[in-house]
Design an enzyme around this catalytic site. Sequence first.
Site, PDB file in Angstrom:
ATOM      1  N   LYS A   9      37.671  71.853  76.685  1.00 37.46           N
ATOM      2  CA  LYS A   9      36.330  72.188  77.157  1.00 37.46           C
ATOM      3  C   LYS A   9      36.361  73.535  77.898  1.00 37.46           C
ATOM      4  O   LYS A   9      37.439  74.066  78.200  1.00 37.46           O
ATOM      5  CB  LYS A   9      35.824  71.049  78.054  1.00 37.46           C
ATOM      6  CG  LYS A   9      35.669  69.714  77.301  1.00 37.46           C
ATOM      7  CD  LYS A   9      35.161  68.601  78.208  1.00 37.46           C
ATOM      8  CE  LYS A   9      34.946  67.313  77.417  1.00 37.46           C
ATOM      9  NZ  LYS A   9      34.425  66.217  78.283  1.00 37.46           N
ATOM     10  N   TYR A  49      27.321  65.375  71.084  1.00 34.38           N
ATOM     11  CA  TYR A  49      27.177  64.306  72.082  1.00 34.38           C
ATOM     12  C   TYR A  49      25.894  63.497  71.872  1.00 34.38           C
ATOM     13  O   TYR A  49      25.353  62.947  72.832  1.00 34.38           O
ATOM     14  CB  TYR A  49      27.217  64.891  73.494  1.00 34.38           C
ATOM     15  CG  TYR A  49      28.617  65.189  74.014  1.00 34.38           C
ATOM     16  CD1 TYR A  49      29.599  64.199  74.055  1.00 34.38           C
ATOM     17  CD2 TYR A  49      28.953  66.448  74.503  1.00 34.38           C
ATOM     18  CE1 TYR A  49      30.878  64.452  74.546  1.00 34.38           C
ATOM     19  CE2 TYR A  49      30.232  66.709  75.002  1.00 34.38           C
ATOM     20  CZ  TYR A  49      31.185  65.710  75.018  1.00 34.38           C
ATOM     21  OH  TYR A  49      32.452  65.963  75.525  1.00 34.38           O
ATOM     22  N   PHE A  57      23.142  62.323  82.934  1.00 34.39           N
ATOM     23  CA  PHE A  57      24.002  63.508  83.053  1.00 34.39           C
ATOM     24  C   PHE A  57      23.981  64.368  81.791  1.00 34.39           C
ATOM     25  O   PHE A  57      24.686  65.374  81.713  1.00 34.39           O
ATOM     26  CB  PHE A  57      25.451  63.095  83.376  1.00 34.39           C
ATOM     27  CG  PHE A  57      26.093  62.158  82.373  1.00 34.39           C
ATOM     28  CD1 PHE A  57      26.662  62.643  81.199  1.00 34.39           C
ATOM     29  CD2 PHE A  57      26.128  60.788  82.607  1.00 34.39           C
ATOM     30  CE1 PHE A  57      27.251  61.794  80.268  1.00 34.39           C
ATOM     31  CE2 PHE A  57      26.724  59.922  81.676  1.00 34.39           C
ATOM     32  CZ  PHE A  57      27.283  60.430  80.502  1.00 34.39           C
ATOM     33  N   ARG A  85      43.285  59.648  72.627  1.00 33.85           N
ATOM     34  CA  ARG A  85      42.533  59.219  73.815  1.00 33.85           C
ATOM     35  C   ARG A  85      43.474  58.835  74.944  1.00 33.85           C
ATOM     36  O   ARG A  85      43.220  59.145  76.110  1.00 33.85           O
ATOM     37  CB  ARG A  85      41.643  58.022  73.465  1.00 33.85           C
ATOM     38  CG  ARG A  85      40.567  58.297  72.449  1.00 33.85           C
ATOM     39  CD  ARG A  85      39.312  58.832  73.036  1.00 33.85           C
ATOM     40  NE  ARG A  85      38.605  57.880  73.875  1.00 33.85           N
ATOM     41  CZ  ARG A  85      37.435  58.149  74.455  1.00 33.85           C
ATOM     42  NH1 ARG A  85      36.848  59.327  74.268  1.00 33.85           N
ATOM     43  NH2 ARG A  85      36.848  57.256  75.213  1.00 33.85           N
ATOM     44  N   ARG A 102      44.117  64.575  81.723  1.00 31.26           N
ATOM     45  CA  ARG A 102      43.142  64.565  82.828  1.00 31.26           C
ATOM     46  C   ARG A 102      43.790  64.119  84.130  1.00 31.26           C
ATOM     47  O   ARG A 102      43.460  64.621  85.212  1.00 31.26           O
ATOM     48  CB  ARG A 102      41.970  63.645  82.463  1.00 31.26           C
ATOM     49  CG  ARG A 102      41.068  64.222  81.367  1.00 31.26           C
ATOM     50  CD  ARG A 102      40.153  63.144  80.808  1.00 31.26           C
ATOM     51  NE  ARG A 102      39.195  63.641  79.832  1.00 31.26           N
ATOM     52  CZ  ARG A 102      38.549  62.853  78.989  1.00 31.26           C
ATOM     53  NH1 ARG A 102      38.761  61.533  78.996  1.00 31.26           N
ATOM     54  NH2 ARG A 102      37.693  63.372  78.127  1.00 31.26           N
ATOM     55  N   HIS A 115      38.212  66.836  75.353  1.00 31.09           N
ATOM     56  CA  HIS A 115      37.478  65.805  74.608  1.00 31.09           C
ATOM     57  C   HIS A 115      38.375  65.229  73.521  1.00 31.09           C
ATOM     58  O   HIS A 115      39.166  65.966  72.917  1.00 31.09           O
ATOM     59  CB  HIS A 115      36.228  66.403  73.938  1.00 31.09           C
ATOM     60  CG  HIS A 115      35.719  65.555  72.807  1.00 31.09           C
ATOM     61  ND1 HIS A 115      34.897  64.471  73.025  1.00 31.09           N
ATOM     62  CD2 HIS A 115      35.966  65.591  71.472  1.00 31.09           C
ATOM     63  CE1 HIS A 115      34.655  63.880  71.834  1.00 31.09           C
ATOM     64  NE2 HIS A 115      35.281  64.550  70.892  1.00 31.09           N
ATOM     65  N   GLU A 126      32.846  64.269  63.719  1.00 33.04           N
ATOM     66  CA  GLU A 126      33.077  65.450  64.569  1.00 33.04           C
ATOM     67  C   GLU A 126      33.841  66.536  63.799  1.00 33.04           C
ATOM     68  O   GLU A 126      33.550  67.724  63.951  1.00 33.04           O
ATOM     69  CB  GLU A 126      33.830  65.033  65.841  1.00 33.04           C
ATOM     70  CG  GLU A 126      32.956  64.186  66.765  1.00 33.04           C
ATOM     71  CD  GLU A 126      33.721  63.511  67.899  1.00 33.04           C
ATOM     72  OE1 GLU A 126      34.939  63.756  68.053  1.00 33.04           O
ATOM     73  OE2 GLU A 126      33.091  62.726  68.635  1.00 33.04           O
TER      74      GLU A 126
HETATM   75  P1  GTP Z   1      34.633  62.935  75.713  1.00 28.05           P
HETATM   76  O1  GTP Z   1      36.031  62.915  75.195  1.00 28.05           O
HETATM   77  O2  GTP Z   1      34.218  64.265  76.279  1.00 28.05           O
HETATM   78  O3  GTP Z   1      33.646  62.393  74.707  1.00 28.05           O
HETATM   79  O4  GTP Z   1      34.654  61.944  76.981  1.00 28.05           O
HETATM   80  P2  GTP Z   1      34.734  60.362  76.954  1.00 28.05           P
HETATM   81  O5  GTP Z   1      34.664  59.829  75.564  1.00 28.05           O
HETATM   82  O6  GTP Z   1      35.888  59.988  77.794  1.00 28.05           O
HETATM   83  O7  GTP Z   1      33.401  59.970  77.742  1.00 28.05           O
HETATM   84  P3  GTP Z   1      31.901  59.918  77.157  1.00 28.05           P
HETATM   85  O8  GTP Z   1      31.871  60.208  75.709  1.00 28.05           O
HETATM   86  O9  GTP Z   1      31.297  58.642  77.643  1.00 28.05           O
HETATM   87  O10 GTP Z   1      31.219  61.110  77.962  1.00 28.05           O
HETATM   88  C1  GTP Z   1      31.299  62.437  77.483  1.00 28.05           C
HETATM   89  C2  GTP Z   1      31.488  63.360  78.643  1.00 28.05           C
HETATM   90  O11 GTP Z   1      30.350  63.318  79.479  1.00 28.05           O
HETATM   91  C3  GTP Z   1      32.650  63.006  79.592  1.00 28.05           C
HETATM   92  O12 GTP Z   1      33.896  63.478  79.141  1.00 28.05           O
HETATM   93  C4  GTP Z   1      32.229  63.663  80.874  1.00 28.05           C
HETATM   94  O13 GTP Z   1      32.543  65.070  80.863  1.00 28.05           O
HETATM   95  C5  GTP Z   1      30.733  63.502  80.833  1.00 28.05           C
HETATM   96  N1  GTP Z   1      30.361  62.307  81.601  1.00 28.05           N
HETATM   97  C6  GTP Z   1      30.510  61.010  81.241  1.00 28.05           C
HETATM   98  N2  GTP Z   1      30.065  60.187  82.191  1.00 28.05           N
HETATM   99  C7  GTP Z   1      29.620  60.994  83.188  1.00 28.05           C
HETATM  100  C8  GTP Z   1      29.023  60.756  84.464  1.00 28.05           C
HETATM  101  O14 GTP Z   1      28.827  59.617  84.881  1.00 28.05           O
HETATM  102  N3  GTP Z   1      28.692  61.862  85.185  1.00 28.05           N
HETATM  103  C9  GTP Z   1      28.907  63.138  84.745  1.00 28.05           C
HETATM  104  N4  GTP Z   1      28.558  64.161  85.529  1.00 28.05           N
HETATM  105  N5  GTP Z   1      29.465  63.393  83.561  1.00 28.05           N
HETATM  106  C10 GTP Z   1      29.811  62.349  82.797  1.00 28.05           C
HETATM  107 MG    MG Z   2      33.261  60.444  74.183  1.00 32.04          MG
END
Ligand code: GTP
Ligand code: MG
Length: 148
Positions: A9, A49, A57, A85, A102, A115, A126
């Site tokens: 990112k 997304y 958010f 993951r 992370r 991501h 994707e």
């Molecule tokens: P990705 O690999 O980026 O898809 O992350 P993920 O699969 O672990 O989480 P998800 O797809 O649910 O959310 C995508 C992204 O949105 C996350 O990686 C975060 O950067 C952001 N995000 C998710 N939940 C929150 C939240 O509660 N607050 C904020 N500020 N950002 C969030």
């Molecule tokens: Mg995700």
Amino acid sequence: NERTYIMVKPDGVQRGLVGEIIARFEKRGFKLIALKLVHATPEHLEKHYADLAGKGFFAGLIKYMASGPVVGMVWQGLDAVKTGRAMLGATNPLASAVGTIRGDYALAVGRNICHGSDTVENAEKEIALWFPEGVTQYTNVAEPWIYE
Ligand code: GTP
Ligand code: MG
């Protein structure tokens, strides 16, 4: 052979973590079959997304992701989606295990540097979204030393 879409990112690019993230996937034994640095548009990121469109958010997430270039890549190998993951760690870096990307390099959920696709189906979607030109296939000579 399973494939996953992994992306550094904008914060990961700005913080100089591209090489570190690539190195971890290389060293694990995954094969790099596509790689690109791109400053994505909000429209493109809204497609990426789309599943999160209803979240509070979401606007902030798109602004963050469009704030600078990202590095998108496709890694291929055994159980690539789930293992990818696991290598990234939990969504919230405060809950990510030490030793994950992370868990080693991030603190805030909204600045979690990388991501990874969450299912095989989403990985294929994707990959098609970020690499409409397709990926590259080649033989990795190390494979007999990675797989039995
Ligand atoms: P990705 O690999 O980026 O898809 O992350 P993920 O699969 O672990 O989480 P998800 O797809 O649910 O959310 C995508 C992204 O949105 C996350 O990686 C975060 O950067 C952001 N995000 C998710 N939940 C929150 C939240 O509660 N607050 C904020 N500020 N950002 C969030
Ligand atoms: Mg995700």
